[in-house]
Design an enzyme around this catalytic site. Structure first.
Site, short mmCIF file in Angstrom:
data_model
loop_
_atom_site.label_atom_id
_atom_site.label_comp_id
_atom_site.label_asym_id
_atom_site.label_seq_id
_atom_site.Cartn_x
_atom_site.Cartn_y
_atom_site.Cartn_z
N PRO A 2 0.80 -1.22 0.00
CA PRO A 2 0.00 0.00 0.00
C PRO A 2 0.83 1.28 0.00
CG PRO A 2 0.09 -0.91 2.21
CD PRO A 2 0.82 -1.88 1.32
N ASP A 3 0.24 2.27 -0.57
CA ASP A 3 0.79 3.60 -0.45
C ASP A 3 0.29 4.14 0.90
OD1 ASP A 3 1.12 6.31 -0.39
OD2 ASP A 3 0.73 6.57 -2.53
N PHE A 4 1.21 4.38 1.78
CA PHE A 4 0.75 4.68 3.13
C PHE A 4 0.09 6.05 3.24
CE2 PHE A 4 4.37 7.26 3.58
CZ PHE A 4 4.28 7.96 4.76
N ARG A 5 0.24 6.85 2.20
CA ARG A 5 -0.42 8.15 2.25
C ARG A 5 -1.84 8.10 1.71
NH1 ARG A 5 3.32 13.16 1.54
NH2 ARG A 5 5.39 12.29 1.70
N HIS B 191 19.03 0.32 0.04
CA HIS B 191 18.43 1.08 1.13
C HIS B 191 18.06 0.18 2.29
CE1 HIS B 191 17.43 4.40 -1.98
NE2 HIS B 191 18.64 4.51 -1.49
N ASN C 95 14.26 -1.41 -3.17
CA ASN C 95 13.09 -1.79 -2.38
C ASN C 95 13.53 -2.46 -1.09
OD1 ASN C 95 11.60 -0.79 -4.45
ND2 ASN C 95 10.97 -2.77 -5.27
N ASP D 137 11.26 -4.34 0.70
CA ASP D 137 10.17 -5.24 1.04
C ASP D 137 10.54 -6.73 1.09
OD1 ASP D 137 10.27 -5.97 -1.73
OD2 ASP D 137 9.02 -4.24 -2.17
#
Ligand SMILES: [Zn+2]
Length: 363
Positions: free
Chosen positions: A28-31, A121, A102, A104
């Site tokens: 999800p896009d947390f925004r 990252h 990423n 994830d």
């Protein structure tokens, strides 16, 4: 694609607006107000959304990060067929190294082994104390994330966090140790990227002139396409990867590998998630909060700039003359280290450098 050579480097850069390889995994896009996550973060008194990845803020208040981590922790999402393709390259001994921005761990879940991945990252794969760097056990971390309860170091009681690169932190040593590898590749595949975050974005330029580079992306980016042997496969990553696999005669094998990434656990976790979002008795409240946050994010811009300046000073002190080290501390694109220190990008600041797939879509 008959020239798929013996060794290749796959670089999975930060995706731009949904073109990346993890967005189709449903991360999800947390925004996005729809996920409710942003509103949940708002309850935790963040000065601004990005603070969740500020190391200095984390020291004061690690709870927002652990709330977000609970949503994004590996195991909740299924790898995409593109992740399986990277594993297939490894299985066929074609993979020299897989570079990703990423965090994830979906490439790991698709089967790509630890020593083949450079997570520029960082990722959730490891964790440790932010003070003494002592590693922290996986099983305890798992529990901590599940309960959104920030754990403390068993040695010095410092805060523990996953080895994700936050604003104000250096890129992992493994990135620097391996960044010359593209020079040895016989083929470079670049998947899902805006090709803007340095020093990561310069990896394809290290590939020798005579070595073909393949870009699989929604749109042409960076210098890809400028060399005679560059190949552009423009479109959604999964679709283009399937075409490439088909051209190599690997499609069936690829699809079989991908089928195996759908274990029962994933489905059960999916169910769990539904139960979680069932706190929808609070839906109205969340909606209201989300609207408020939209407003306060704008108000927080000024604060944001101030915080960043502070970080800039801190990081500048920290890094001295070593320029490359701190590139992760700034936003995407043009930024880098100036002679004065870090140059922070204040406009369109998002988390692209850490969470490429969480590209802001806040309007
Ligand atoms: Zn410690």
């Amino acid at each position: 694609m008959s020239y798929l050579a013996l060794r290749c480097t796959s670089t999975n850069f930060s995706p731009k607006s949904g073109a990346g390889i993890s967005t189709s995994a449903g991360i999800p896009d947390f925004r996005s107000p729809e996920t409710g996550l942003y509103a949940n973060l708002a309850r935790l008194n963040l000065p601004h959304a990005e603070a969740v990845f500020d190391i200095s803020f984390f020291r004061q208040n690690p709870f927002p990060f652990y709330t977000l981590a609970n949503e994004l922790y590996p195991g909740k999402y299924r790898p995409t067929i593109t992740h399986s393709f990277i594993y297939l390259l490894h299985k066929k001994s074609f993979l020299l190294k897989h570079f990703t921005q990423n965090i994830d761990c979906l490439d790991r879940e698709a089967g790509v082994p630890d020593d083949m991945i450079i997570e520029a990252h960082g990722s959730f794969a490891k964790q440790g104390c932010i003070d003494c760097q002592a590693p922290y056990p996986d099983d305890l971390m798992h529990q901590a994330i599940e309960h959104k309860d920030p754990p403390h170091c068993q040695k010095c009681d410092g805060l523990v966090k996953p080895a994700i690169v936050f604003f104000g932190e250096a890129l992992p040593a493994a990135f620097h140790a391996n960044r010359d590898l593209p020079r040895q590749a016989d083929l470079c595949i670049v998947i899902g990227t805006s090709l803007t975050v340095q020093p990561f974005a310069s990896l394809p330029s290290f590939v020798p002139e005579e070595v073909p580079r393949v870009l699989i992306n929604l749109e042409q980016v960076g210098g890809l396409g400028s060399r005679p042997d560059d190949v552009l496969l423009l479109g959604d990553c999964d679709g283009q990867v399937k075409k490439l696999a088909e051209a190599c005669g690997w499609l069936e094998e690829l699809e079989e590998l991908w089928r195996k990434t759908a274990p029962r656990e994933v489905k059960e976790l999916g169910k769990e998630k539904k139960v979680q979002t069932k706190e929808e008795s609070m839906e109205e409240e969340i909606e209201k909060l989300t609207r408020e946050v939209g407003t306060s994010l704008n108000l927080a811009k000024e604060h944001d700039v101030a915080t960043r300046k502070e970080l800039e000073k801190e990081a500048g002190r920290h890094l001295g003359g070593e320029t490359e080290k701190a590139v992760s501390t700034d936003g995407p694109a043009q930024s880098g280290i100036s002679e004065k220190g870090l140059s922070m990008k204040s406009e369109d600041d998002d988390l692209e450098h850490v969470f490429p797939h969480l590209k802001s879509n806040l309007s």
